[in-house]
Design a protein around this motif. Structure first.
Motif, PDB file in Angstrom:
ATOM      1  N   ILE A  39       2.001   8.343   4.394  1.00 38.49           N
ATOM      2  CA  ILE A  39       0.896   9.280   4.178  1.00 38.49           C
ATOM      3  C   ILE A  39       1.428  10.506   3.433  1.00 38.49           C
ATOM      4  CG2 ILE A  39       1.060  10.560   6.353  1.00 38.49           C
ATOM      5  CD1 ILE A  39      -2.112  10.083   6.375  1.00 38.49           C
ATOM      6  N   LEU A  40       0.663  10.965   2.459  1.00 41.19           N
ATOM      7  CA  LEU A  40       1.059  12.117   1.659  1.00 41.19           C
ATOM      8  C   LEU A  40       0.390  13.382   2.185  1.00 41.19           C
ATOM      9  CD1 LEU A  40       0.749  10.470  -1.872  1.00 41.19           C
ATOM     10  CD2 LEU A  40       2.795  10.695  -0.462  1.00 41.19           C
ATOM     11  N   HIS A 105       4.236   6.454  14.800  1.00 45.54           N
ATOM     12  CA  HIS A 105       5.305   6.970  13.937  1.00 45.54           C
ATOM     13  C   HIS A 105       4.955   8.377  13.455  1.00 45.54           C
ATOM     14  CE1 HIS A 105       8.345   7.235  10.833  1.00 45.54           C
ATOM     15  NE2 HIS A 105       7.397   7.466   9.935  1.00 45.54           N
ATOM     16  N   ILE A 106       3.724   8.588  13.059  1.00 47.64           N
ATOM     17  CA  ILE A 106       3.292   9.900  12.566  1.00 47.64           C
ATOM     18  C   ILE A 106       3.380  10.939  13.679  1.00 47.64           C
ATOM     19  CG2 ILE A 106       1.282  11.210  11.751  1.00 47.64           C
ATOM     20  CD1 ILE A 106       0.493   8.691  10.141  1.00 47.64           C
ATOM     21  N   GLN A 107       3.009  10.554  14.891  1.00 44.36           N
ATOM     22  CA  GLN A 107       3.049  11.500  16.009  1.00 44.36           C
ATOM     23  C   GLN A 107       4.465  11.926  16.363  1.00 44.36           C
ATOM     24  OE1 GLN A 107       0.761   9.621  19.181  1.00 44.36           O
ATOM     25  NE2 GLN A 107      -0.745  11.256  18.958  1.00 44.36           N
ATOM     26  N   PRO A 164       5.430   0.638  14.398  1.00 39.09           N
ATOM     27  CA  PRO A 164       5.496   0.304  12.968  1.00 39.09           C
ATOM     28  C   PRO A 164       5.739   1.556  12.127  1.00 39.09           C
ATOM     29  CG  PRO A 164       3.257   0.075  13.782  1.00 39.09           C
ATOM     30  CD  PRO A 164       4.105   0.431  14.954  1.00 39.09           C
ATOM     31  N   GLU A 165       6.611   1.413  11.137  1.00 42.35           N
ATOM     32  CA  GLU A 165       6.921   2.514  10.232  1.00 42.35           C
ATOM     33  C   GLU A 165       6.650   2.072   8.801  1.00 42.35           C
ATOM     34  OE1 GLU A 165      10.952   3.748  10.867  1.00 42.35           O
ATOM     35  OE2 GLU A 165      10.599   4.276  12.955  1.00 42.35           O
TER      36      GLU A 165
END
Length: 188
Positions: A39-40, A105-107, A164-165
């Motif tokens: 994600i950008l 992963h983002i968290q 997942p990454e």
């Protein structure tokens, strides 16, 4: 000879002006988000500016319809409005799909988390909570204690091996705005 140089400069200025319109910025942001594996950064200014423009364009189209302006003119405004709304929706939909796919992963990654807007952060928190609850209710509660984590395969795992990454070592296609000739990227 001087007039040719001035003409080239004017053409370059016009080209750079065209390349920085919001429509071009939307196309670029949309393409980049679609092509990037992760994600950008969320572009707050572009979103806010576009929402204001959409509101103005909708009001203008309504006013044109009331005043009996040429239907072709109204349809051109409506086409531009539809194009902008399509790009915005697709951009935001792509971001939501990435959040859903890589939410854990983002968290756990501060850099990734800071790329989200406030609304996206709220969505990610709620989505992660709902997903954890669903996994606990449907599967994990029925497993032995050492296998009840939604992040790890077993209690013996030291890493979050079920998260997942994004695959950052995949190929990414890019397009140059001008001809570069032969060009090679460093392997680093």
């Amino acid at each position: 000879m001087d007039s040719d140089a001035g003409l080239g400069s004017t053409a370059d200025d016009y080209e750079s002006l065209l390349s920085t319109t919001d429509a071009e910025l939307w196309k670029s942001a949309w393409r980049n988000e679609k092509a990037a594996p992760e994600i950008l950064k969320y572009d707050v200014d572009l979103i806010q500016r576009s929402r204001q423009q959409i509101q103005l364009m909708e009001e203008m189209a309504d006013e044109f319809n009331k005043n009996g302006v040429d239907p072709l003119t109204v349809s051109l405004y409506q086409m531009d409005l539809d194009r902008t709304m399509f790009l915005m929706r697709s951009y935001l939909r792509t971001r939501l799909q990435k959040i859903e796919k890589y939410v854990f992963h983002i968290q756990k990654t501060a850099e990734q988390w800071n790329r989200l807007s406030r609304q996206e952060q709220k969505f990610a928190k709620r989505y992660a909570t709902d997903l954890e609850h669903h996994l606990d209710q449907s599967v994990l509660s029925k497993l032995p204690d050492q296998y009840r984590s939604h992040l790890r395969q077993s209690a013996a795992s030291e890493e979050d091996d079920m998260v997942p990454e994004p695959k950052l070592d995949t190929y990414v296609i890019c397009k140059s705005k001008k001809y570069l000739g032969s060009f090679q990227l460093d392997d680093g």
